[in-house]
Scaffold this motif. Structure first.
Motif, mmCIF file in Angstrom:
data_model
loop_
_atom_site.group_PDB
_atom_site.id
_atom_site.type_symbol
_atom_site.label_atom_id
_atom_site.label_comp_id
_atom_site.label_asym_id
_atom_site.label_seq_id
_atom_site.Cartn_x
_atom_site.Cartn_y
_atom_site.Cartn_z
ATOM 1 N N GLY A 153 9.374 -2.680 -6.693
ATOM 2 C CA GLY A 153 8.812 -3.762 -7.490
ATOM 3 C C GLY A 153 7.605 -4.410 -6.833
ATOM 4 O O GLY A 153 6.978 -5.301 -7.406
ATOM 5 N N PHE A 154 7.280 -3.978 -5.603
ATOM 6 C CA PHE A 154 6.074 -4.480 -4.935
ATOM 7 C C PHE A 154 4.855 -3.727 -5.447
ATOM 8 O O PHE A 154 4.963 -2.619 -5.968
ATOM 9 N N PHE A 155 3.682 -4.334 -5.255
ATOM 10 C CA PHE A 155 2.426 -3.627 -5.495
ATOM 11 C C PHE A 155 1.547 -3.777 -4.261
ATOM 12 O O PHE A 155 1.548 -4.828 -3.620
ATOM 13 N N TYR A 156 0.815 -2.746 -3.921
ATOM 14 C CA TYR A 156 -0.227 -2.888 -2.914
ATOM 15 C C TYR A 156 -1.330 -1.929 -3.352
ATOM 16 O O TYR A 156 -1.289 -0.728 -3.087
ATOM 17 N N GLY A 157 -2.275 -2.479 -4.077
ATOM 18 C CA GLY A 157 -3.342 -1.689 -4.663
ATOM 19 C C GLY A 157 -3.894 -2.450 -5.848
ATOM 20 O O GLY A 157 -3.296 -3.440 -6.288
#
Lengths: 158, 158
Positions: A153-157
């Protein structure tokens, strides 16, 4: 270009989740990362982007080597523990047991797989540096399915 | 290093599946790819590895620009159509309808998202070349979930 559209499109790139470790004269450095891909079969090369102002970046720039650990499907907690800086306590790094690799880099014992890399090239210019590195050692400890960034559920982008 | 262990560890890197297109004087070039990741927020940069002896590599080397299309969960057939070279027939590339981007690059209309990139740096040395490129335009056509390489049962890595 609409920044919101650009962000949405880039967030549709699929990623795994990994913990990278390195070691320099000031001690161990580590971080959870997802910007990584293989980029050659022969020689076996990977490309990875480390945040330019991070301890991990500093240690990799100094030592020219690092280890990438694949995080397993049930190891979101382990990955999350590396969203902060490296903290060594006895034989544990951020609460997770380590050994030392032959090259003296912290090697986490819980992840299902890992590979050790030697930097061959780097590209600066953005807020992260691209390191192209040869895979010189690898280990597989279990057949666990890898955790994906989407799973967390994380985002990095974007 | 045991090559079988190295292969197994590297195949635990999670990937999406994408179709890249480019255009040079000899015409369109295209290919299914999975070795790609963002590598900077500001400026927005991506790193991608294209096979060194491919038409796509040749076109990107000549034109310094390309488009990456995100393939949707239900578009395995589309991705598979780009495991071979680019074949233009009317307004279709490998059987899939295209428009032309503002820069004259074939733009597939079916994928849920795409981004256009201008090469800023490259790293040669392996059997693929790493291109670091700035994202200069992007589009999102639907909220479809992206296809992962794992979904397809294919491997490209190890």
């Amino acid at each position: 270009m609409d920044p919101a559209i650009k962000k949405k499109a880039l967030r549709m790139i699929t990623y795994g989740l990994f913990v990278a470790t390195a070691q320099d004269d000031s001690g161990p450095a580590a971080g959870a990362i997802n910007w990584i891909s293989q980029n050659s079969f022969t020689p076996p090369l990977i490309m990875v982007a480390f945040k330019a102002d991070s301890a991990l970046h500093r240690a990799v720039t100094a030592s020219r080597k690092f280890i990438v650990h694949v995080v397993g499907k049930d190891q979101k907690d382990l990955a999350s523990a590396f969203f902060r800086g490296a903290e060594l306590s006895g034989d544990k790094l951020n609460g997770y047991r380590i050994e030392k690799s032959q090259d003296g880099i912290p090697l986490l014992v819980d992840p299902p797989a890992w590979f050790e890399c030697r930097v061959t090239n780097e590209v600066r210019g953005g807020d992260h540096t691209v390191f192209v590195a040869e895979v010189v050692e690898a280990g597989v400890r279990s057949d666990a399915e890898p955790l994906t960034l989407r799973d967390t559920g994380f985002f990095y982008g974007g």
